[in-house]
Design a protein around this motif. Structure first.
Motif, PDB file in Angstrom:
ATOM      1  N   LYS A  14       0.801  -1.226   0.000  1.00 13.69           N
ATOM      2  CA  LYS A  14       0.000   0.000   0.000  1.00 13.69           C
ATOM      3  C   LYS A  14       0.834   1.276   0.000  1.00 13.69           C
ATOM      4  O   LYS A  14       0.297   2.365  -0.119  1.00 13.69           O
ATOM      5  N   CYS A  15       2.125   1.153   0.162  1.00 16.57           N
ATOM      6  CA  CYS A  15       2.963   2.354   0.164  1.00 16.57           C
ATOM      7  C   CYS A  15       4.336   2.021  -0.408  1.00 16.57           C
ATOM      8  O   CYS A  15       4.761   0.863  -0.421  1.00 16.57           O
ATOM      9  N   GLN A  16       4.993   3.050  -0.898  1.00 12.67           N
ATOM     10  CA  GLN A  16       6.336   2.907  -1.443  1.00 12.67           C
ATOM     11  C   GLN A  16       7.366   3.023  -0.322  1.00 12.67           C
ATOM     12  O   GLN A  16       7.196   3.817   0.597  1.00 12.67           O
ATOM     13  N   VAL A  17       8.421   2.247  -0.420  1.00  7.58           N
ATOM     14  CA  VAL A  17       9.508   2.400   0.541  1.00  7.58           C
ATOM     15  C   VAL A  17      10.231   3.712   0.242  1.00  7.58           C
ATOM     16  O   VAL A  17      10.229   4.186  -0.893  1.00  7.58           O
ATOM     17  N   ASN A  18      10.810   4.300   1.259  1.00  7.23           N
ATOM     18  CA  ASN A  18      11.569   5.529   1.070  1.00  7.23           C
ATOM     19  C   ASN A  18      13.065   5.261   1.235  1.00  7.23           C
ATOM     20  O   ASN A  18      13.491   4.133   1.484  1.00  7.23           O
ATOM     21  N   SER A  19      13.858   6.312   1.106  1.00  5.13           N
ATOM     22  CA  SER A  19      15.309   6.157   1.199  1.00  5.13           C
ATOM     23  C   SER A  19      15.742   5.615   2.550  1.00  5.13           C
ATOM     24  O   SER A  19      16.701   4.840   2.649  1.00  5.13           O
ATOM     25  N   GLN A  20      15.038   6.003   3.614  1.00  8.06           N
ATOM     26  CA  GLN A  20      15.405   5.538   4.947  1.00  8.06           C
ATOM     27  C   GLN A  20      15.223   4.029   5.064  1.00  8.06           C
ATOM     28  O   GLN A  20      16.042   3.343   5.677  1.00  8.06           O
ATOM     29  N   VAL A  21      14.153   3.499   4.472  1.00  3.77           N
ATOM     30  CA  VAL A  21      13.924   2.056   4.502  1.00  3.77           C
ATOM     31  C   VAL A  21      15.061   1.328   3.802  1.00  3.77           C
ATOM     32  O   VAL A  21      15.622   0.352   4.338  1.00  3.77           O
ATOM     33  N   ILE A  22      15.423   1.780   2.617  1.00  6.01           N
ATOM     34  CA  ILE A  22      16.504   1.140   1.869  1.00  6.01           C
ATOM     35  C   ILE A  22      17.824   1.245   2.617  1.00  6.01           C
ATOM     36  O   ILE A  22      18.609   0.285   2.679  1.00  6.01           O
ATOM     37  N   ASP A  23      18.070   2.385   3.226  1.00  8.79           N
ATOM     38  CA  ASP A  23      19.310   2.586   3.971  1.00  8.79           C
ATOM     39  C   ASP A  23      19.414   1.611   5.139  1.00  8.79           C
ATOM     40  O   ASP A  23      20.461   0.977   5.349  1.00  8.79           O
ATOM     41  N   ILE A  24      18.329   1.447   5.890  1.00  9.26           N
ATOM     42  CA  ILE A  24      18.373   0.552   7.051  1.00  9.26           C
ATOM     43  C   ILE A  24      18.446  -0.908   6.610  1.00  9.26           C
ATOM     44  O   ILE A  24      19.195  -1.713   7.200  1.00  9.26           O
ATOM     45  N   LEU A  25      17.705  -1.279   5.574  1.00  7.00           N
ATOM     46  CA  LEU A  25      17.818  -2.650   5.060  1.00  7.00           C
ATOM     47  C   LEU A  25      19.246  -2.937   4.614  1.00  7.00           C
ATOM     48  O   LEU A  25      19.780  -4.031   4.852  1.00  7.00           O
ATOM     49  N   THR A  26      19.883  -1.962   4.000  1.00  5.67           N
ATOM     50  CA  THR A  26      21.276  -2.127   3.566  1.00  5.67           C
ATOM     51  C   THR A  26      22.204  -2.290   4.758  1.00  5.67           C
ATOM     52  O   THR A  26      23.088  -3.165   4.759  1.00  5.67           O
ATOM     53  N   GLN A  27      22.014  -1.469   5.787  1.00  3.43           N
ATOM     54  CA  GLN A  27      22.839  -1.578   6.990  1.00  3.43           C
ATOM     55  C   GLN A  27      22.676  -2.947   7.656  1.00  3.43           C
ATOM     56  O   GLN A  27      23.657  -3.550   8.106  1.00  3.43           O
ATOM     57  N   VAL A  28      21.444  -3.417   7.731  1.00  2.30           N
ATOM     58  CA  VAL A  28      21.184  -4.720   8.357  1.00  2.30           C
ATOM     59  C   VAL A  28      21.853  -5.835   7.554  1.00  2.30           C
ATOM     60  O   VAL A  28      22.501  -6.725   8.116  1.00  2.30           O
ATOM     61  N   ALA A  29      21.695  -5.795   6.234  1.00  7.19           N
ATOM     62  CA  ALA A  29      22.294  -6.831   5.393  1.00  7.19           C
ATOM     63  C   ALA A  29      23.815  -6.857   5.532  1.00  7.19           C
ATOM     64  O   ALA A  29      24.437  -7.926   5.495  1.00  7.19           O
ATOM     65  N   ALA A  30      24.422  -5.696   5.720  1.00 10.47           N
ATOM     66  CA  ALA A  30      25.884  -5.597   5.789  1.00 10.47           C
ATOM     67  C   ALA A  30      26.448  -5.936   7.163  1.00 10.47           C
ATOM     68  O   ALA A  30      27.661  -6.143   7.299  1.00 10.47           O
ATOM     69  N   ASN A  31      25.603  -6.023   8.177  1.00  8.36           N
ATOM     70  CA  ASN A  31      26.049  -6.176   9.558  1.00  8.36           C
ATOM     71  C   ASN A  31      26.345  -7.645   9.880  1.00  8.36           C
ATOM     72  O   ASN A  31      25.438  -8.442  10.124  1.00  8.36           O
ATOM     73  N   ASN A  32      27.623  -7.998   9.928  1.00 10.97           N
ATOM     74  CA  ASN A  32      28.013  -9.391  10.174  1.00 10.97           C
ATOM     75  C   ASN A  32      27.653  -9.881  11.571  1.00 10.97           C
ATOM     76  O   ASN A  32      27.612 -11.092  11.813  1.00 10.97           O
TER      77      ASN A  32
END
Length: 231
Positions: free
Chosen positions: A116-134
């Motif tokens: 129902k809504c588009q993700v914003n830059s903050q969502v992508i940024d946090i998903l990226t940080q989580v994915a990168a966090n070993n």
């Protein structure tokens, strides 16, 4: 009428839906939901995902924030269907701050499949940080990668987009098979040509099986096919 449509669409659930109606589904509140037994509450969350409104999404955020861990993923699934922009902050806070891997994974799931809504830059940024966090749980990182594969768009700021792509490609070398698997999915989903050399190595050498799915190598083969435009 909406409930009748759901019954017709999912006839195997008709009896449970009728039971929820008798229990007061039409007048549902958060306290009503939390008073239900586990199985009934799970069904109610599923049904709310089919027919719910903005107030229901508020209730699902509250459940995802609660101690009812058996309901977290059910609430997240409902939120993926009914959450709006104003629920993003709460989901991001859970993903960033929860001490529970299952709770964080559930929040990441909701963000990965928002309709129902588009993700914003903050969502992508946090998903990226989580994915990168070993140091993050592999299941949470894997869900973040799936979310990036589903939601990353070149319409986002170029530096943010490129950072996410770089993390995806780095995750192809991760020690955890689950992370490598979903990194393969992610780079395939966005057709990342720069990932091809690593994908070709994985396709030839990585036989690790991810439970409920298949091998990393097979997922790498699928990603290669997508990037090359094959069927």
């Amino acid at each position: 009428m909406i409930l009748e449509f759901v019954k017709n669409q999912f006839p195997e659930t008709a009896v449970e839906i009728e039971r929820l109606e008798k229990l007061g589904f039409h007048q549902r509140t958060l306290s009503w939901l939390l008073a239900l037994d586990e199985e009934t509450a799970q069904t109610a969350c599923w049904l709310i995902g089919k027919v719910g409104n903005d107030d229901d999404a508020d209730a699902m955020v509250s459940i995802l924030s609660s101690q009812r861990s058996e309901l977290w993923m059910y609430a997240a699934t409902a939120l993926s269907l009914i959450a709006t922009e104003r629920h993003l902050t709460s989901l991001l806070l859970i993903l960033s701050n929860s001490p529970h891997a299952n709770q964080k994974e559930s929040a990441a799931y909701a963000l990965s499949f928002l309709t129902k809504c588009q993700v914003n830059s903050q969502v992508i940024d946090i998903l990226t940080q989580v994915a990168a966090n070993n140091s993050e749980n592999p299941s949470v990182r894997a869900q973040a990668l799936e979310g990036l594969g589903n939601k990353l768009s070149e319409e986002l700021p170029q530096d943010l987009y490129q950072c996410a792509v770089t993390v995806m490609i780095q995750c192809l070398d991760d020690a955890e098979a689950e992370v490598r698997f979903w990194a393969c999915f992610a780079v395939g989903a966005i057709r990342a040509k720069d990932a091809l050399p690593k994908l070709q190595v994985l396709a030839q050498t990585d036989d690790a099986i991810v439970p409920l799915w298949w091998s990393v190598g097979k997922e790498a083969e699928d990603a290669i096919a997508l990037i090359k435009g094959d069927e």
